[in-house]
Design a protein around this motif. Structure first.
Motif, PDB file in Angstrom:
ATOM      1  N   LEU A  32       0.870  -1.165  -0.109  1.00  0.00           N
ATOM      2  CA  LEU A  32       0.019  -0.143  -0.132  1.00  0.00           C
ATOM      3  C   LEU A  32       0.976   1.455   0.002  1.00  0.00           C
ATOM      4  N   PHE A  33       1.980   1.097   0.695  1.00  0.00           N
ATOM      5  CA  PHE A  33       2.868   2.447   0.633  1.00  0.00           C
ATOM      6  C   PHE A  33       3.490   2.670  -0.723  1.00  0.00           C
ATOM      7  N   VAL A  34       3.748   1.424  -1.371  1.00  0.00           N
ATOM      8  CA  VAL A  34       4.389   1.633  -2.623  1.00  0.00           C
ATOM      9  C   VAL A  34       3.481   2.034  -3.561  1.00  0.00           C
ATOM     10  N   ILE A  35       2.201   1.435  -3.575  1.00  0.00           N
ATOM     11  CA  ILE A  35       1.306   2.065  -4.410  1.00  0.00           C
ATOM     12  C   ILE A  35       0.934   3.545  -4.306  1.00  0.00           C
ATOM     13  N   ALA A  36       0.829   4.197  -3.180  1.00  0.00           N
ATOM     14  CA  ALA A  36       0.710   5.435  -2.684  1.00  0.00           C
ATOM     15  C   ALA A  36       1.875   6.414  -3.054  1.00  0.00           C
ATOM     16  N   GLY A  37       3.004   5.758  -2.997  1.00  0.00           N
ATOM     17  CA  GLY A  37       4.234   6.494  -3.374  1.00  0.00           C
ATOM     18  C   GLY A  37       4.076   6.598  -5.012  1.00  0.00           C
ATOM     19  N   PHE A  38       3.655   5.694  -5.685  1.00  0.00           N
ATOM     20  CA  PHE A  38       3.706   5.817  -7.117  1.00  0.00           C
ATOM     21  C   PHE A  38       2.816   6.732  -7.639  1.00  0.00           C
ATOM     22  N   ILE A  39       1.370   6.822  -6.931  1.00  0.00           N
ATOM     23  CA  ILE A  39       0.236   7.753  -7.094  1.00  0.00           C
ATOM     24  C   ILE A  39       0.795   9.314  -6.835  1.00  0.00           C
ATOM     25  N   SER A  40       1.566   9.261  -5.764  1.00  0.00           N
ATOM     26  CA  SER A  40       2.128  10.665  -5.408  1.00  0.00           C
ATOM     27  C   SER A  40       3.184  10.921  -6.669  1.00  0.00           C
ATOM     28  N   TYR A  41       3.924  10.185  -6.938  1.00  0.00           N
ATOM     29  CA  TYR A  41       4.753  10.523  -7.925  1.00  0.00           C
ATOM     30  C   TYR A  41       4.399  10.883  -9.213  1.00  0.00           C
ATOM     31  N   GLU A  42       3.246  10.109  -9.545  1.00  0.00           N
ATOM     32  CA  GLU A  42       2.457  10.519 -10.961  1.00  0.00           C
ATOM     33  C   GLU A  42       1.747  11.888 -10.730  1.00  0.00           C
ATOM     34  N   ALA A  43       1.112  11.928  -9.799  1.00  0.00           N
ATOM     35  CA  ALA A  43       0.443  13.292  -9.453  1.00  0.00           C
ATOM     36  C   ALA A  43       1.422  14.467  -9.348  1.00  0.00           C
ATOM     37  N   TYR A  44       2.833  14.325  -8.988  1.00  0.00           N
ATOM     38  CA  TYR A  44       3.727  15.352  -9.046  1.00  0.00           C
ATOM     39  C   TYR A  44       4.019  15.704 -10.329  1.00  0.00           C
ATOM     40  N   LYS A  45       4.287  14.468 -11.221  1.00  0.00           N
ATOM     41  CA  LYS A  45       4.801  14.908 -12.717  1.00  0.00           C
ATOM     42  C   LYS A  45       3.679  15.684 -13.315  1.00  0.00           C
ATOM     43  N   ARG A  46       2.394  15.172 -13.037  1.00  0.00           N
ATOM     44  CA  ARG A  46       1.098  16.035 -13.796  1.00  0.00           C
ATOM     45  C   ARG A  46       1.308  17.643 -13.462  1.00  0.00           C
ATOM     46  N   PHE A  47       1.701  17.842 -12.401  1.00  0.00           N
ATOM     47  CA  PHE A  47       1.621  19.612 -11.953  1.00  0.00           C
ATOM     48  C   PHE A  47       2.561  20.257 -13.107  1.00  0.00           C
ATOM     49  N   PHE A  48       3.694  19.516 -13.640  1.00  0.00           N
ATOM     50  CA  PHE A  48       4.380  20.323 -14.588  1.00  0.00           C
ATOM     51  C   PHE A  48       4.271  19.824 -15.936  1.00  0.00           C
ATOM     52  N   GLU A  49       3.580  18.548 -16.332  1.00  0.00           N
ATOM     53  CA  GLU A  49       3.199  18.476 -17.779  1.00  0.00           C
ATOM     54  C   GLU A  49       1.696  17.895 -17.502  1.00  0.00           C
ATOM     55  N   PRO A  50       0.807  18.922 -17.450  1.00  0.00           N
ATOM     56  CA  PRO A  50      -0.506  18.276 -17.357  1.00  0.00           C
ATOM     57  C   PRO A  50      -0.985  17.739 -18.796  1.00  0.00           C
ATOM     58  N   SER A  51      -1.691  16.895 -18.766  1.00  0.00           N
ATOM     59  CA  SER A  51      -2.167  15.896 -19.814  1.00  0.00           C
ATOM     60  C   SER A  51      -3.426  16.811 -20.255  1.00  0.00           C
ATOM     61  N   THR A  52      -3.664  16.712 -21.585  1.00  0.00           N
ATOM     62  CA  THR A  52      -4.822  17.359 -22.376  1.00  0.00           C
ATOM     63  C   THR A  52      -6.002  16.572 -21.958  1.00  0.00           C
ATOM     64  N   VAL A  53      -7.232  17.333 -21.708  1.00  0.00           N
ATOM     65  CA  VAL A  53      -8.381  16.688 -21.296  1.00  0.00           C
ATOM     66  C   VAL A  53      -9.192  16.485 -22.767  1.00  0.00           C
ATOM     67  N   ALA A  54      -9.808  15.277 -22.926  1.00  0.00           N
ATOM     68  CA  ALA A  54     -10.640  15.134 -24.114  1.00  0.00           C
ATOM     69  C   ALA A  54     -12.105  15.681 -23.706  1.00  0.00           C
ATOM     70  N   SER A  55     -12.127  17.098 -24.038  1.00  0.00           N
ATOM     71  CA  SER A  55     -13.341  17.696 -23.325  1.00  0.00           C
ATOM     72  C   SER A  55     -14.565  17.259 -23.957  1.00  0.00           C
ATOM     73  N   GLY A  56     -14.564  16.899 -25.283  1.00  0.00           N
ATOM     74  CA  GLY A  56     -15.834  16.371 -26.056  1.00  0.00           C
ATOM     75  C   GLY A  56     -16.263  15.252 -25.677  1.00  0.00           C
ATOM     76  N   THR A  57     -15.454  14.401 -25.372  1.00  0.00           N
ATOM     77  CA  THR A  57     -15.736  12.889 -24.781  1.00  0.00           C
ATOM     78  C   THR A  57     -16.350  13.088 -23.250  1.00  0.00           C
ATOM     79  N   MET A  58     -15.738  13.857 -22.428  1.00  0.00           N
ATOM     80  CA  MET A  58     -16.006  14.300 -21.161  1.00  0.00           C
ATOM     81  C   MET A  58     -17.236  14.657 -21.107  1.00  0.00           C
ATOM     82  N   MET A  59     -17.772  15.678 -21.942  1.00  0.00           N
ATOM     83  CA  MET A  59     -19.064  16.240 -22.067  1.00  0.00           C
ATOM     84  C   MET A  59     -20.212  15.408 -22.253  1.00  0.00           C
ATOM     85  N   LEU A  60     -19.904  14.354 -23.400  1.00  0.00           N
ATOM     86  CA  LEU A  60     -20.973  13.538 -23.720  1.00  0.00           C
ATOM     87  C   LEU A  60     -21.027  12.434 -22.817  1.00  0.00           C
ATOM     88  N   ILE A  61     -20.220  12.195 -22.087  1.00  0.00           N
ATOM     89  CA  ILE A  61     -20.339  11.094 -20.969  1.00  0.00           C
ATOM     90  C   ILE A  61     -20.926  11.779 -19.803  1.00  0.00           C
TER      91      ILE A  61
END
Length: 88
Positions: A45-74
């Motif tokens: 659980l600690f390893v998984i939480a660390g991986f999630i934190s690392y991925e979240a940290y990376k997204r602060f500096f390189e945010p991914s694009t949101v597929a807004s059309g698909t998101m609005m449809l759903i």
């Protein structure tokens, strides 16, 4: 979900081992296996939480694009599905 299944499987294996009777060599039986299974589960659980934190940290500096059309449809389908008109 996969980590939950793994935790449950590890618990079942631990229960199976602890149900075995003690032997002359293992006078306490396999009760320590429950402790080791809990330790492994906590470490994972600690390893998984660390991986999630690392991925979240990376997204602060390189945010991914949101597929807004698909998101609005759903979101629209979900909103229509839960509309009050269906309650009557």
């Amino acid at each position: 979900m996969l980590s939950d299944i793994g935790s449950l499987a590890l618990s079942l294996v631990a229960m199976w081992f602890t149900a075995r009777p003690p032997s002359p060599r293992k006078t306490y039986g396999f009760y320590r296996f429950e402790i080791l299974a809990a330790l492994l589960n906590g470490l994972l659980l600690f390893v998984i939480a660390g991986f999630i934190s690392y991925e979240a940290y990376k997204r602060f500096f390189e945010p991914s694009t949101v597929a807004s059309g698909t998101m609005m449809l759903i979101a629209t389908i979900g909103l229509l599905e839960k509309s009050p008109a269906h309650l009557f």
